[in-house]
Scaffold this motif. Sequence first.
Motif, short mmCIF file in Angstrom:
data_model
loop_
_atom_site.label_atom_id
_atom_site.label_comp_id
_atom_site.label_asym_id
_atom_site.label_seq_id
_atom_site.Cartn_x
_atom_site.Cartn_y
_atom_site.Cartn_z
N MET A 235 0.96 -1.12 0.04
CA MET A 235 -0.03 0.01 -0.01
C MET A 235 0.70 1.21 -0.03
SD MET A 235 -3.31 0.80 2.42
CE MET A 235 -2.41 1.33 3.88
N VAL A 236 0.56 2.22 -0.96
CA VAL A 236 1.08 3.64 -0.70
C VAL A 236 -0.04 4.61 -0.31
CG1 VAL A 236 1.93 5.47 -2.22
CG2 VAL A 236 2.75 3.06 -2.60
N VAL A 237 0.47 5.20 0.80
CA VAL A 237 -0.42 6.34 1.54
C VAL A 237 0.03 7.60 0.97
CG1 VAL A 237 -1.52 7.21 3.46
CG2 VAL A 237 -1.04 4.58 3.32
N ILE A 238 -0.79 8.63 0.34
CA ILE A 238 -0.42 9.97 -0.05
C ILE A 238 -0.81 10.76 0.83
CG2 ILE A 238 -0.38 11.45 -1.99
CD1 ILE A 238 -0.73 9.15 -3.84
N GLY A 239 -0.08 11.44 1.86
CA GLY A 239 -0.36 12.49 2.60
C GLY A 239 -0.30 12.01 4.12
N ALA A 240 0.21 12.68 5.01
CA ALA A 240 0.68 12.32 6.43
C ALA A 240 -0.04 13.14 7.31
CB ALA A 240 2.11 12.10 6.54
N GLY A 244 -3.86 9.82 6.73
CA GLY A 244 -2.67 9.05 6.14
C GLY A 244 -1.84 8.33 7.24
N LEU A 245 -1.92 9.04 8.48
CA LEU A 245 -0.95 8.72 9.61
C LEU A 245 -1.83 7.10 10.05
CD1 LEU A 245 0.12 11.48 11.74
CD2 LEU A 245 1.58 10.04 9.93
N ARG A 257 3.56 -4.27 3.92
CA ARG A 257 4.47 -3.08 3.53
C ARG A 257 3.93 -2.11 2.99
NH1 ARG A 257 9.46 -4.99 0.08
NH2 ARG A 257 9.96 -6.03 1.96
N VAL A 258 4.08 -0.90 3.77
CA VAL A 258 3.37 0.34 3.43
C VAL A 258 4.28 1.59 3.34
CG1 VAL A 258 2.91 0.77 5.95
CG2 VAL A 258 1.66 2.03 4.21
N SER A 259 4.19 2.18 2.28
CA SER A 259 4.92 3.53 2.01
C SER A 259 4.09 4.85 2.20
CB SER A 259 5.40 3.56 0.71
OG SER A 259 6.41 2.35 0.47
N LEU A 260 4.43 5.90 3.11
CA LEU A 260 3.76 6.85 3.33
C LEU A 260 4.70 8.20 2.76
CD1 LEU A 260 1.56 8.70 4.85
CD2 LEU A 260 3.20 8.48 7.05
N VAL A 261 3.85 8.77 1.75
CA VAL A 261 4.66 9.93 1.22
C VAL A 261 3.97 11.27 1.61
CG1 VAL A 261 5.14 11.02 -1.16
CG2 VAL A 261 4.84 8.31 -0.89
N GLU A 262 4.64 12.17 1.94
CA GLU A 262 4.34 13.47 2.57
C GLU A 262 5.17 14.57 1.99
OE1 GLU A 262 2.77 16.75 3.37
OE2 GLU A 262 1.69 15.02 4.05
N LYS A 263 4.71 15.70 1.12
CA LYS A 263 5.70 16.82 0.77
C LYS A 263 5.81 17.94 1.54
CE LYS A 263 2.01 19.11 -1.92
NZ LYS A 263 1.52 19.44 -3.24
N LEU A 334 7.71 2.10 13.68
CA LEU A 334 6.56 1.32 13.67
C LEU A 334 6.58 0.43 12.34
CD1 LEU A 334 3.94 3.95 14.95
CD2 LEU A 334 4.69 1.83 15.97
N GLY A 335 7.45 0.51 11.52
CA GLY A 335 7.54 -0.14 10.42
C GLY A 335 7.15 0.43 9.11
N VAL A 336 6.88 1.91 9.01
CA VAL A 336 6.27 2.57 7.82
C VAL A 336 7.47 3.21 7.10
CG1 VAL A 336 4.86 4.40 7.01
CG2 VAL A 336 4.03 3.02 9.06
N ASP A 337 7.29 2.82 5.88
CA ASP A 337 8.45 3.56 5.01
C ASP A 337 8.10 4.90 4.58
OD1 ASP A 337 10.54 4.16 3.05
OD2 ASP A 337 9.59 2.75 1.55
N CYS A 338 8.54 5.84 5.43
CA CYS A 338 8.13 7.33 5.23
C CYS A 338 9.18 7.84 4.07
CB CYS A 338 8.32 8.18 6.60
SG CYS A 338 7.20 7.40 7.84
N ILE A 339 8.56 8.62 3.09
CA ILE A 339 9.30 9.33 2.18
C ILE A 339 8.77 10.68 2.11
CG2 ILE A 339 9.66 9.20 -0.34
CD1 ILE A 339 8.53 6.33 -0.30
N THR A 340 9.84 11.67 1.98
CA THR A 340 9.50 13.08 1.78
C THR A 340 9.44 13.36 0.64
OG1 THR A 340 10.33 13.58 4.10
CG2 THR A 340 10.30 15.27 2.65
N GLY A 341 8.32 13.89 -0.20
CA GLY A 341 8.47 14.21 -1.57
C GLY A 341 7.27 14.25 -2.12
#
Length: 707
Positions: A235-240, A244-245, A257-263, A334-341
Amino acid sequence: MNRSKWVLLGLVVLAVVLFFALDLRQYLTLDLFAELYRDNPAETRIIYFVVYVAVTAFSLPGAALMTIVGGAVFGLWMGVLLVSFASTIGATLAFLISRTLLRDWVQKRFGSQLESINQGIEREGAFYLFTLRLIPAIPFFVINLVMGLTPMGWWRFFWVSQLGMLAGTLVYVNAGAQLGLVQELSVQGIMTPGLVISFVLLALFPWCARFALGKARQRTLYRNHPVPKCFDTNMVVIGAGSAGLVSSYIAAAVKARVSLVEKHQMGGDCLNTGCVPSKALIRSARMKHYADQAQHYGLKIPSAEVDFPAVMERVQRVIGTIEPHDSIERFTGLGVDCITGSATIKNPWQVEVNGETITTRSIVIATGARPFVPPIPGLDEVGYLTSDTVWELREQPSRLLVVGGGPIGCELAQAFSRLGSKVIQLDMAARIMPREDEDVSQVVAERFAAEGIEVRVDHKPLQFETDGHSKWLLAEHKGETVRIEFDQLLMAVGRKANTEGFGLENLDVTIRPQGTLEVNDYLQTSYPNIFACGDVAGPYQFTHTASHQAWYATVNALFGRWWKFKVDYSVIPWATFTDPEVARVGLNEMEAREKGLDYEVTRYDISDLDRAIADEEAHGFIKVLTVPGRDRILGVTIVGYHAAELITEYVSAMKHKLGLNKILGTIHIYPTLSESNKFVAGEWKRAHAPQRLLGWVERYHRSLRGD
């Protein structure tokens, strides 16, 4: 209505009256048609066909029965031929009758409300009608009449109905054909393999049709987007923000496996520009108000001076203290792949971030919302603040104009007023807080006036002007133009969902007229593997509802292939943190009247409460709406000190279907504000006391006294 419409209406009414008055349904039987068919096969087919057309055209009961009769009398293939064309012709006639009699009036009366439906029908009306025909969840006669009110052409309605009803017709006629083969009215005679299979098909048909239709639509949706053989993430979550959190947290908790994207900033609007800073500011303003009211508490203190920059720095300090709760470090742990962008959805299976592509089984859009700024002439020239940018202030406005009478406008107007700004609050509506009952708005407006806030309702902003030194708003009020001078302007007229800038334009994802993403009961967008939750999805734009939706979106995204959960909006509370606070759950009187519901109102004035008197907060009320004669709660509104805390007891009661009797029977600590919940339940009980029984009890006690 012209003469031809009156004639048509008369024919419809006459047909319906004769059908029921003469009990014509008794002739739509297997025995009658079977007997006619033995003697006159050709004529019977014609009579059956005409009668079937008439029954469906005038939306009379009996079409389903006649379908089975057709199979029993004429056999499978002849029955399918007759029923298929008769039902389609009759449905089209019903469609045309509805259009002729009602369409112009309905479209004229409800045109604005039907605009999105009309656009949907024009865009994909054939598929929508085909879906309804294939899955008979809604009675076909209702579909015929409703479709007549839309822009759909009659020829499209005819051929789509012909195709859509064919599968169902085949199943029903086959059941009738198998029934016609039964020779002996006994268990052995009826329980033939063919008949059993037919009825099993009849029962399973809607489910099979729904499954097949879903697969067909999914194949059409994804035909240009082949599914990858493997995925980088579940899962990809857009917005933290809040939605989103919570989505990311739940996904990681169940080992996905989850990726969290926040710009921008983790925590979203609530932490950085919304709930947290506004409540911090309100607290500082309330402390200043308490200092001003110290004499009521028997205290003599010097007048409190406001250090406005220090107040705003305190707001930032509060944000900084809470920030670790929503930080990248915490969620990474917590196991979240946090990505800034910045995320861009390339297709339903791919999200691009910082030039790299992530393949994913599902996407959760949680991009939130931003302040809505209306296009008023001169607005950019005078400059303005919003609930996002007001926290950058370090110089206190001397004259602040707040445009907007909703929760955000009311909270900030009172806070700045208590800190020493001269505040003018303006709204186009007839009162501030227009979604609440009038008595609620009145209490808040009276408090605002007592504190020096100038509330101007029924004012429509026309234009902003400036000469470089002074600033004015020209507004229309009761047909006249008024001129309002100010130093700083705060626009607080609502929020707009963030649906642009992250690739939705690459996909055909539907956006509602309100600007939010269109989602179904499972929070799926037009693409079943793309979900949306929080402010971007609506219908409620609260932090707690965003978190609530996030659970459903995440569970459905990860486990929806086995079981899906419909999001539950049955008990949604909210509060406006003015002083007095306004909290609500369920219906208020205004909404109950709009829905045409009967209700009773029970009210308790908090001015009678001991704890409120001791705290010098003896103001406000609790208003409970219940089903007439019963203690079942329809809604509660609380106006007063700590209303947002007091409402929780009613939220739990409504969630678990507990009535006022249960609240009355619960021990509440004395002296507390929560006792008011017990007292309002007592008011309801007193109003519904069994007077006759109490009369008997009174006579019993008299007899014991020897009277």
